[in-house]
Design a protein around this motif. Structure first.
Motif, mmCIF file in Angstrom:
data_model
loop_
_atom_site.group_PDB
_atom_site.id
_atom_site.type_symbol
_atom_site.label_atom_id
_atom_site.label_comp_id
_atom_site.label_asym_id
_atom_site.label_seq_id
_atom_site.Cartn_x
_atom_site.Cartn_y
_atom_site.Cartn_z
ATOM 1 N N ALA A 170 0.818 -1.219 0.000
ATOM 2 C CA ALA A 170 0.000 0.000 0.000
ATOM 3 C C ALA A 170 0.851 1.268 0.000
ATOM 4 C CB ALA A 170 -0.929 0.000 1.213
ATOM 5 N N ILE A 171 2.174 1.110 0.091
ATOM 6 C CA ILE A 171 3.026 2.294 0.211
ATOM 7 C C ILE A 171 3.351 2.881 -1.154
ATOM 8 C CG2 ILE A 171 5.278 3.145 0.949
ATOM 9 C CD1 ILE A 171 5.215 1.132 3.200
ATOM 10 N N GLY A 172 2.923 4.110 -1.353
ATOM 11 C CA GLY A 172 3.232 4.829 -2.577
ATOM 12 C C GLY A 172 2.572 4.235 -3.818
ATOM 13 N N THR A 173 1.625 3.335 -3.628
ATOM 14 C CA THR A 173 1.016 2.643 -4.765
ATOM 15 C C THR A 173 -0.371 3.161 -5.096
ATOM 16 O OG1 THR A 173 0.075 1.009 -3.251
ATOM 17 C CG2 THR A 173 2.204 0.470 -4.251
ATOM 18 N N GLY A 174 -0.940 3.956 -4.179
ATOM 19 C CA GLY A 174 -2.322 4.379 -4.361
ATOM 20 C C GLY A 174 -3.304 3.295 -3.927
ATOM 21 N N LYS A 175 -2.781 2.106 -3.604
ATOM 22 C CA LYS A 175 -3.630 1.015 -3.106
ATOM 23 C C LYS A 175 -3.666 1.090 -1.590
ATOM 24 C CE LYS A 175 -2.467 -2.736 -6.096
ATOM 25 N NZ LYS A 175 -1.636 -3.929 -6.086
ATOM 26 N N THR A 176 -4.819 1.364 -1.027
ATOM 27 C CA THR A 176 -4.910 1.478 0.426
ATOM 28 C C THR A 176 -5.522 0.202 0.988
ATOM 29 O OG1 THR A 176 -5.621 3.691 -0.106
ATOM 30 C CG2 THR A 176 -5.606 3.117 2.195
ATOM 31 N N ALA A 177 -5.071 -0.173 2.163
ATOM 32 C CA ALA A 177 -5.785 -1.244 2.856
ATOM 33 C C ALA A 177 -7.166 -0.702 3.194
ATOM 34 C CB ALA A 177 -5.040 -1.617 4.129
ATOM 35 N N THR A 178 -8.181 -1.556 3.237
ATOM 36 C CA THR A 178 -9.472 -1.074 3.692
ATOM 37 C C THR A 178 -9.347 -0.805 5.197
ATOM 38 O OG1 THR A 178 -10.278 -3.263 4.284
ATOM 39 C CG2 THR A 178 -10.699 -2.517 2.021
ATOM 40 N N ALA A 179 -10.254 0.022 5.696
ATOM 41 C CA ALA A 179 -10.226 0.321 7.127
ATOM 42 C C ALA A 179 -10.356 -0.969 7.934
ATOM 43 C CB ALA A 179 -11.344 1.295 7.472
ATOM 44 N N GLU A 180 -11.139 -1.916 7.417
ATOM 45 C CA GLU A 180 -11.332 -3.197 8.123
ATOM 46 C C GLU A 180 -10.027 -3.984 8.151
ATOM 47 O OE1 GLU A 180 -13.418 -2.072 5.632
ATOM 48 O OE2 GLU A 180 -14.820 -1.338 7.143
ATOM 49 N N GLN A 181 -9.370 -4.064 6.991
ATOM 50 C CA GLN A 181 -8.088 -4.785 6.930
ATOM 51 C C GLN A 181 -7.068 -4.171 7.876
ATOM 52 O OE1 GLN A 181 -7.283 -4.230 2.728
ATOM 53 N NE2 GLN A 181 -7.315 -6.427 2.319
ATOM 54 N N ALA A 182 -6.979 -2.831 7.836
ATOM 55 C CA ALA A 182 -5.993 -2.136 8.670
ATOM 56 C C ALA A 182 -6.309 -2.357 10.144
ATOM 57 C CB ALA A 182 -5.991 -0.643 8.340
ATOM 58 N N ASN A 183 -7.581 -2.212 10.497
ATOM 59 C CA ASN A 183 -7.955 -2.361 11.904
ATOM 60 C C ASN A 183 -7.709 -3.785 12.406
ATOM 61 O OD1 ASN A 183 -9.168 -0.976 14.266
ATOM 62 N ND2 ASN A 183 -10.678 -2.611 14.088
ATOM 63 N N GLU A 184 -7.998 -4.744 11.545
ATOM 64 C CA GLU A 184 -7.832 -6.146 11.914
ATOM 65 C C GLU A 184 -6.360 -6.451 12.227
ATOM 66 O OE1 GLU A 184 -9.395 -10.305 9.944
ATOM 67 O OE2 GLU A 184 -8.366 -8.876 8.655
ATOM 68 N N THR A 185 -5.470 -5.982 11.362
ATOM 69 C CA THR A 185 -4.047 -6.276 11.579
ATOM 70 C C THR A 185 -3.514 -5.478 12.769
ATOM 71 O OG1 THR A 185 -3.854 -6.662 9.221
ATOM 72 C CG2 THR A 185 -1.785 -6.453 10.448
ATOM 73 N N ILE A 186 -3.967 -4.232 12.901
ATOM 74 C CA ILE A 186 -3.512 -3.419 14.028
ATOM 75 C C ILE A 186 -3.987 -4.020 15.357
ATOM 76 C CG2 ILE A 186 -3.880 -1.173 15.165
ATOM 77 C CD1 ILE A 186 -3.517 0.105 12.374
ATOM 78 N N LYS A 187 -5.207 -4.524 15.348
ATOM 79 C CA LYS A 187 -5.729 -5.197 16.536
ATOM 80 C C LYS A 187 -4.872 -6.423 16.875
ATOM 81 C CE LYS A 187 -10.218 -6.654 18.005
ATOM 82 N NZ LYS A 187 -11.607 -6.860 17.620
ATOM 83 N N TYR A 188 -4.478 -7.118 15.835
ATOM 84 C CA TYR A 188 -3.630 -8.296 16.032
ATOM 85 C C TYR A 188 -2.261 -7.872 16.609
ATOM 86 C CZ TYR A 188 -0.646 -12.254 15.347
ATOM 87 O OH TYR A 188 0.250 -13.254 15.583
ATOM 88 N N ILE A 189 -1.686 -6.795 16.057
ATOM 89 C CA ILE A 189 -0.394 -6.309 16.570
ATOM 90 C C ILE A 189 -0.533 -5.939 18.052
ATOM 91 C CG2 ILE A 189 1.335 -4.443 16.403
ATOM 92 C CD1 ILE A 189 0.638 -4.354 13.344
ATOM 93 N N ARG A 190 -1.665 -5.308 18.398
ATOM 94 C CA ARG A 190 -1.890 -4.947 19.799
ATOM 95 C C ARG A 190 -1.958 -6.212 20.678
ATOM 96 N NH1 ARG A 190 -3.060 -0.024 20.961
ATOM 97 N NH2 ARG A 190 -4.222 0.489 19.076
ATOM 98 N N SER A 191 -2.526 -7.272 20.131
ATOM 99 C CA SER A 191 -2.590 -8.514 20.920
ATOM 100 C C SER A 191 -1.197 -9.115 21.109
ATOM 101 C CB SER A 191 -3.552 -9.517 20.261
ATOM 102 O OG SER A 191 -2.922 -10.161 19.166
#
Ligand code: PGA
Length: 248
Positions: A170-191
């Protein structure tokens, strides 16, 4: 409650003169921001950026830091040097450094420890490549990178750390993770952080999303509960765009 932090990552852009112009335009546009505002700038522009933002709500960061205090490390810049010119934050382990400059989980860990020892706040980057996501390896990769970066740190150190989850695709590509995808992985990192340091520490830790975040998608990316801000590349190079993300 975690205060969101929006950090610009200028990468290898902006001379001192260009930095002066951009910061001049940015100051009035972000002065009422609810989020914490940081700009991470090239080494050569740090001193000027710190000078120009003194007394404002904009904080200045670097884009890397050496893992040693001083000595025979040609081309490296120490934490003491960064502090001296006014840096408060430092990006560590950005995927561009991992991919092009041989950064590893071990060097990310050493740089993070060195930043903390000197009172710099690390923004530690983690994130999977497209092949890793497609191979269902996202969790495995961000777990390895998170555990690797924090080896040897105490829970109290985490109070001064920010994680930036940046899917490489997603970096510099114009392709963004969806908010759901981002939140899911961030939640996992927090765990992952929670199993290392306990829930209280994990709940306090700010974890940003990064990767093609811009004025059009900032609000939706900032909406989910686990996303605590953004690390902004391309859109941080224009005052108007960056301020719109800051004031999402
Ligand atoms: P981008 O970069 O916003 O241009 O995708 C983000 C980053 O690399 O930190």
């Amino acid at each position: 409650m975690r205060t969101p932090v929006i950090a610009g990552n200028w990468k290898m852009n902006n001379t001192i003169a260009a930095a002066e112009k951009l910061i001049g335009e940015l100051k009035p546009l972000v002065k009422d921001a609810k989020a914490e505002v940081v700009i991470c700038v090239p080494y050569t522009a740090i001193q000027k950026a710190a000078e120009l933002t003194r007394g404002t709500n904009i904080k200045v960061g670097a884009e890397n830091v050496a893992w040693a205090d001083k000595g025979a490390f040609t081309g490296e810049i120490s934490a003491e040097m960064l502090k001296e010119v006014g840096a408060e934050y430092v990006i560590i382990g950005h995927s561009e450094r991992r991919q092009m400059f041989g950064e590893t989980d071990e060097t990310v860990c050493m740089r993070t420890a060195q930043a903390l020892k000197n009172g710099l706040k690390p923004i530690v980057c983690v994130g999977e490549t497209l092949a890793e996501r497609e191979g269902n390896k996202t969790e495995e990769v961000v777990k390895r990178q998170t555990e690797g970066a924090f080896k040897g740190l105490a829970a109290a150190d985490l109070d001064n750390v920010i994680i930036a989850y940046e899917p490489v695709w997603a970096i510099g590509t114009g392709k963004t993770a969806t908010a759901e995808q981002a939140n899911e992985t961030i939640k996992y990192i927090r765990s992952v952080v929670s199993s290392l340091y306990g829930k209280a520490t994990a709940d306090k830790l700010r974890i940003q999303y990064g990767g093609s975040m811009n004025p059009a998608n900032a609000s939706s990316l900032m909406a989910p509960p686990d996303i605590d801000g953004g690390l902004i590349g391309g859109a941080s190079l224009k005052a108007e765009d960056f301020s719109k993300v800051v004031n999402y």
